[in-house]
Scaffold this active site. Structure first.
Site, PDB file in Angstrom:
ATOM      1  N   ARG A  75      25.368  77.545  77.951  1.00  0.00           N
ATOM      2  CA  ARG A  75      24.749  76.345  77.374  1.00  0.00           C
ATOM      3  C   ARG A  75      25.733  75.692  76.434  1.00  0.00           C
ATOM      4  O   ARG A  75      26.736  76.292  76.042  1.00  0.00           O
ATOM      5  CB  ARG A  75      23.459  76.698  76.628  1.00  0.00           C
ATOM      6  CG  ARG A  75      23.672  77.574  75.383  1.00  0.00           C
ATOM      7  CD  ARG A  75      22.416  77.633  74.541  1.00  0.00           C
ATOM      8  NE  ARG A  75      22.507  78.524  73.396  1.00  0.00           N
ATOM      9  CZ  ARG A  75      23.005  78.183  72.204  1.00  0.00           C
ATOM     10  NH1 ARG A  75      23.545  76.970  72.029  1.00  0.00           N
ATOM     11  NH2 ARG A  75      23.020  79.045  71.196  1.00  0.00           N
ATOM     12  N   ASN A  77      26.963  74.126  72.763  1.00  0.00           N
ATOM     13  CA  ASN A  77      26.787  74.559  71.380  1.00  0.00           C
ATOM     14  C   ASN A  77      27.290  73.467  70.447  1.00  0.00           C
ATOM     15  O   ASN A  77      26.865  72.319  70.555  1.00  0.00           O
ATOM     16  CB  ASN A  77      27.490  75.894  71.132  1.00  0.00           C
ATOM     17  CG  ASN A  77      26.980  76.583  69.876  1.00  0.00           C
ATOM     18  OD1 ASN A  77      25.773  76.671  69.670  1.00  0.00           O
ATOM     19  ND2 ASN A  77      27.861  77.081  69.043  1.00  0.00           N
ATOM     20  N   ASP A  95      23.418  84.419  75.921  1.00  0.00           N
ATOM     21  CA  ASP A  95      23.214  85.604  75.095  1.00  0.00           C
ATOM     22  C   ASP A  95      24.469  85.936  74.293  1.00  0.00           C
ATOM     23  O   ASP A  95      24.690  87.086  73.904  1.00  0.00           O
ATOM     24  CB  ASP A  95      22.825  86.795  75.974  1.00  0.00           C
ATOM     25  CG  ASP A  95      21.476  86.587  76.665  1.00  0.00           C
ATOM     26  OD1 ASP A  95      20.557  86.083  76.005  1.00  0.00           O
ATOM     27  OD2 ASP A  95      21.374  86.909  77.869  1.00  0.00           O
ATOM     28  N   ASN A 122      32.487  76.939  67.354  1.00  0.00           N
ATOM     29  CA  ASN A 122      31.826  76.232  66.250  1.00  0.00           C
ATOM     30  C   ASN A 122      32.888  75.528  65.419  1.00  0.00           C
ATOM     31  O   ASN A 122      34.071  75.523  65.748  1.00  0.00           O
ATOM     32  CB  ASN A 122      31.054  77.230  65.366  1.00  0.00           C
ATOM     33  CG  ASN A 122      29.633  77.462  65.825  1.00  0.00           C
ATOM     34  OD1 ASN A 122      28.907  76.512  66.109  1.00  0.00           O
ATOM     35  ND2 ASN A 122      29.237  78.719  65.920  1.00  0.00           N
ATOM     36  N   ASP A 173      30.436  78.766  60.732  1.00  0.00           N
ATOM     37  CA  ASP A 173      29.630  78.106  61.754  1.00  0.00           C
ATOM     38  C   ASP A 173      30.043  76.637  61.838  1.00  0.00           C
ATOM     39  O   ASP A 173      31.214  76.323  61.937  1.00  0.00           O
ATOM     40  CB  ASP A 173      28.137  78.291  61.438  1.00  0.00           C
ATOM     41  CG  ASP A 173      27.263  78.273  62.682  1.00  0.00           C
ATOM     42  OD1 ASP A 173      27.363  77.310  63.464  1.00  0.00           O
ATOM     43  OD2 ASP A 173      26.464  79.209  62.875  1.00  0.00           O
TER      44      ASP A 173
END
Length: 268
Positions: A75, A77, A95, A122, A173
């Site tokens: 997916r 991010n 996951d 990130n 992050d």
């Protein structure tokens, strides 16, 4: 202000006016991880299988470009739009499997994979002049910088270590850069925001009332506050009880001013 709840497939919208109504919640048919402006009436959403144009007035969605659509195990991010109007967007395993992630450069419908073998990409952000890009693999813990072509947002060199946080508390992050070039990052698991200088020094740390901040972005008429999302993924019931602000979206005064987020250019 716009932000997303990735796992619960929700898009939030709220005015910054003092008399504003509570946030509106828009249910999405997929997990969206990044919202970019196109123009006053449209947005670009980065989701499970690609990039979608969303019409703000009615919420209509149309596929703009596929991204890893043939891999149901990944997916999107973290992402940011470069001053040139190109998007950098990361992908990862659903996951968080080791090495399943990548970072792509999107200019119009041209998609170029920049970096592969990441776990949780990130910290994507850019210097005010667009000549430097930043990113991190949260799993690794090393904030990296790379020289860019300011006109395109494409790398003009190899990534270098900007700050090595491996072994430190929490993980780097999401990130945003202020008008003076400081890189503001959320430190997931440590309940704080950090600011790094363009020279690679950690110059400020600001505690926030949630243990798992995920991403900051500058908001407000003067761009002088940070909107900070937080998460409670992976927390036990006891940990949630000890962290009553878990999962909330916060406004944090940091005493600096940010930059207006560039709009994504549909045509390269």
């Amino acid at each position: 202000m716009w932000w997303v709840d990735i796992l619960e497939k929700r898009l939030f919208e709220r005015s910054l006016r003092e008399d504003a109504e509570p946030a509106r919640i828009h249910t999405l048919p997929f997990m969206a991880s990044d919202v970019a402006s196109i123009d006053p009436g449209r947005q670009l959403l980065s989701v499970d299988d690609g990039l979608y144009v969303r019409t703000i007035a009615d919420g209509q969605l149309s596929l703009y470009a596929a991204l890893e659509a043939d891999d149901p195990g990944t997916r999107s991010n973290d992402g940011r739009v470069h001053p040139s109007g190109a998007l950098w967007i990361g992908t990862m395993g659903r996951d968080a499997q080791t090495g399943r992630g990548a970072i792509y450069h999107v200019a119009g419908t041209r998609i170029t994979r920049l970096y592969a073998g990441l776990t949780t990409p990130n910290g994507i952000a850019f210097s005010p002049n667009g000549a430097t890009g930043y990113f991190v693999d949260t799993d690794e813990g090393v904030l990296r910088r790379v020289a860019l072509d300011p006109a395109t947002g494409l790398p003009a060199g190899e990534p270098e270590t900007h700050y090595d946080h491996s072994g430190g508390e929490g993980g780097i992050d999401g990130a945003a850069v202020d008008r003076d070039g400081l890189i503001w990052t959320a430190r997931f698991g440590a309940g704080c925001l950090d600011a790094y200088s363009p020279a690679g020094e950690r110059v400020r740390t600001i505690p926030i009332p949630a243990r798992q901040p995920t991403c900051p972005t500058f908001v407000g008429r003067d761009l002088d506050r940070l909107l900070v999302t937080t998460a409670y993924e992976g927390m036990s019931a006891a940990e949630r009880a000890d962290d009553p602000e878990h999962g909330r979206t916060l406004l944090v005064d940091v005493g600096v001013r940010g930059l207006i987020e560039p709009a994504f250019r549909l045509v390269a």
